[in-house]
Design a protein around this motif. Structure first.
Motif: not given
Length: 678
Positions: A443-467
């Protein structure tokens, strides 16, 4: 060595000897004629070449020709100053070519030198320098273009290798030409110096040693020196022209004559304009119509003939294209071409074009190159060319992966979003579009760029679409690797191993096993994600057991035992003990008793009800391990490992089944549960 090798050695040694040992005037005349012939031959070859690399030895030839010409200059200078005579060729150029007038001859000589030095040589040197610089600067882009064509399936591996080699050869050629053009430049300067030395030296020798008058000495030695200069500068001018033609030559697939005819004579109407201008020149100037009218008429008639030929060729081409298109539709070969199926296809909707279009910053082609390299290193499999193309029938953000024409995976991307996967504890402040990670089904979430930094600080693994798509494609290839390995690919691997281990391959193929038999064993290994990179060890095992065992499944088990160190390291987590599930003796006995053997293979035939009970028992223990965050590994007896894996594979494909023979004796094994029938 071949005759040509000895010929080059003898020629170079002979050139050096000419500079030291005096030559008879008769032999010297022959050498001068040979020099003119060599220069003319080089010029004609440069005209006939369709691209510079067809005359790639030109820099070396230029050096040899320059050295030969300078050696002749030394020999003729020696003859002029010592004997007052340098053979019939020099005398002819001094008297007949310039009419016996030393002043005229010297002026003609200076004009030739100026034309060669300031016009042809200077321009060629600059062109070679710029070409070398541009060729080196363009190499990375050309390499990327080759890799892109390779991954798109436009070219084969062999074509890509040949193109890379051609790019390297072009860089070497233009680099060498940049330096070789200095030979011609130095030769022109040396020609002037040698003529001046001959005139001054001859004048002194004639006045002092031969007691000639001032007029006789000047006339005699000036004519000989100018003749020597002309007989040297004419070949030099020919070679300088050849140098200019080579470095300015573009690869068009035709020689200079064909290109000239195709391009200059492609505009017949312009001939009429030229004819009118020439005609007006005769009318408006004292030149007169008597001279300009015939020339204008010939040019106008030439334009008329060229226009007729052009119209005729256009009609023929149109007819041929019509006939060709009709024949293509009717011919059976055009239908046969449609039967070609690509090993791997990656299709995407029009909304995902930016990830593949390099002009829009897409790096999918580069990622595919890295995927192929990664699979080669991890699995030992050479992944076939991946056909990448858009498909307007798909949803805009959808992509599909096909193996041999059949869809095996699909997914959707949001290019302006990032995929965020939870570490296990969801953060309510992280908002996005719910989805499933396509490679592993998490299970995962598609998040906006504004939410990216916050998700990384919360321990989420964040990757871009090409990856995301690169990871998915990698896992799909690993999962279906055994389907991509056919007999042709296996033959290529066998040939590669034979380069370094010819003895084991000669013993194995075809005396013990065929390529098809080897392919079955390798496919079995890849099916369970066991790397086949260590082919030499695999072939050693097959050579040992292949004579007595014909069952490829049993041979696979022997190979896995040979690869025990590799398999142990693949599943062991550092210094941690290997945590496994074991099978109860009851289940192992049921499986062992239901293994049947025919002439070629063995197979498992278990009662469906018992099979369901085994599925449920294994699934219960596996689910418990997954909840604990551990990889499900089932450790069983060697004689049932293969058949048990095939039994549970349709229902539990991710469960790893190992046998005791596949583990190193030094590894610590910890049982975390036993699979039992309830």
């Amino acid at each position: 060595m071949r005759v040509s090798d000895y010929g080059i050695i003898i020629a170079l040694v002979g050139i050096v000897v000419m500079m030291v040992i005096p030559l008879p005037t008769g032999l010297l005349s022959i050498m001068l004629i040979l020099n003119i012939s060599l220069a003319l031959l080089i010029l004609l070859i440069s005209i006939q070449t369709t691209e510079p690399l067809q005359f790639s030895i030109f820099p070396s030839v230029l050096l040899i020709a320059t050295l030969f010409r300078l050696a002749l200059n030394v020999s003729t200078t020696r003859s002029i100053l010592s004997e007052g005579y340098a053979g019939k060729v020099v005398e002819t150029f001094g008297e007949f070519v310039v009419g016996g007038n030393a002043v005229v001859g010297f002026i003609v000589f200076l004009i030739l030198v100026i034309v060669q030095f300031l016009v042809i040589t200077k321009g060629s040197e600059r062109v070679a320098e710029v070409a070398a610089r541009f060729t080196l600067d363009a190499m990375p882009g050309k390499q990327m273009s080759i890799d892109a064509d390779l991954n798109a399936g436009i070219i084969t591996e062999t074509d890509a290798k040949n193109r890379r080699e051609k790019i390297q050869n072009e860089a070497d050629f233009y680099g060498a030409m940049d330096g070789a053009s200095k030979f011609v430049k130095g030769d022109a300067i040396a020609g002037i110096v040698i003529v001046l030395v001959n005139i001054i030296g001859g004048f002194i020798i004639g006045m002092v040693q031969l007691n000639l008058t001032f007029t006789d000495a000047m006339s005699r030695f000036t004519l000989l020196s100018v003749g020597d200069g002309l007989v040297s500068q004419i070949p030099a001018l020919l070679i300088s022209t050849a140098t200019g033609l080579i470095v300015t030559r573009a690869a068009t697939g035709s020689n200079l004559g064909q290109d000239f005819a195709n391009q200059v004579f492609s505009y017949p109407r312009l001939f009429y304009v030229v004819a009118v201008v020439i005609l007006l020149m005769g009318l408006a100037t004292p030149i007169g119509m008597l001279l300009t009218l015939p020339i204008a008429a010939v040019i106008a008639y030439s334009g008329y003939r060229l226009q007729l030929e052009s119209n005729k060729e256009e009609t023929i081409v149109e007819d041929q294209e019509t006939e060709s298109s009709t024949e293509d539709i009717r011919s059976p070969e055009s239908v046969l071409d449609l039967l070609q199926v690509d090993p791997i296809e990656f299709e995407f909707g029009y909304g995902l074009i930016p990830i593949a279009d390099t002009n829009q910053g897409g790096d999918l082609l580069d990622r595919v190159i890295m995927i192929r390299r990664q699979i080669a290193l991890e699995m030992g499999l050479v992944v076939p060319v991946i056909r990448i193309r858009d498909n307007i029938q798909l949803k805009p953000n959808e992509y599909v992966v096909k193996i041999k024409g059949n869809e095996v995976a699909t997914g959707e991307l949001l290019l302006d979003h990032y995929l965020a996967m939870s570490p296990g504890i969801d953060d309510e402040d992280i908002h996005g579009i719910e989805t499933m990670e396509p490679a592993f089904g998490l299970p995962a979430l598609w998040i906006s760029e504004d939410m990216k930094e916050k998700a990384e600080l919360s321990g989420y693994t964040v990757v871009d679409a090409p990856s995301v798509v690169a990871t998915h494609l990698t896992e799909v290839i690993k999962k279906h690797a055994h389907e991509l390995l056919g007999r042709q690919e296996t033959k290529a691997l066998v040939d590669k191993v034979k380069e370094n281990y010819p003895a084991v391959v000669d013993e194995l193929v075809p005396q013990v096993m065929t390529v098809g038999d080897i392919q079955k064993v390798l496919a079995n290994l890849l099916r369970e994600k066991v790397s086949i990179r260590n082919l030499s060890t695999i072939f050693e095992c097959l050579a040992d057991y292949g004579q007595t065992v014909r069952d490829p499944n049993l041979l696979t088990e022997y190979v896995r035992a040979y690869l025990k160190r590799q398999i142990t390291n693949q599943f062991k987590d550092g210094n941690e003990p290997l945590r496994v599930l074991t099978m109860s003796p009851e289940i192992e006995n049921i499986v062992a008793e239901n293994i049947h053997q025919d002439d070629q293979n063995s197979y498992l035939a278990v009662n469906p009800e018992v099979s369901q009970q085994i599925y449920h028992a294994i699934h219960k223990q596996v689910a418990r391990l997954v909840e604990m965050g551990q990889a499900p590994i089932l450790l069983v007896a060697p004689n049932i490992r293969y058949h048990l894996k095939r039994l549970i594979e349709p229902v539990l494909p991710d469960v790893i089944v190992l046998s005791y023979n596949e583990l190193e004796s030094s590894v610590e094994v910890q049982s975390v549960g036993m699979v039992e029938l309830s």
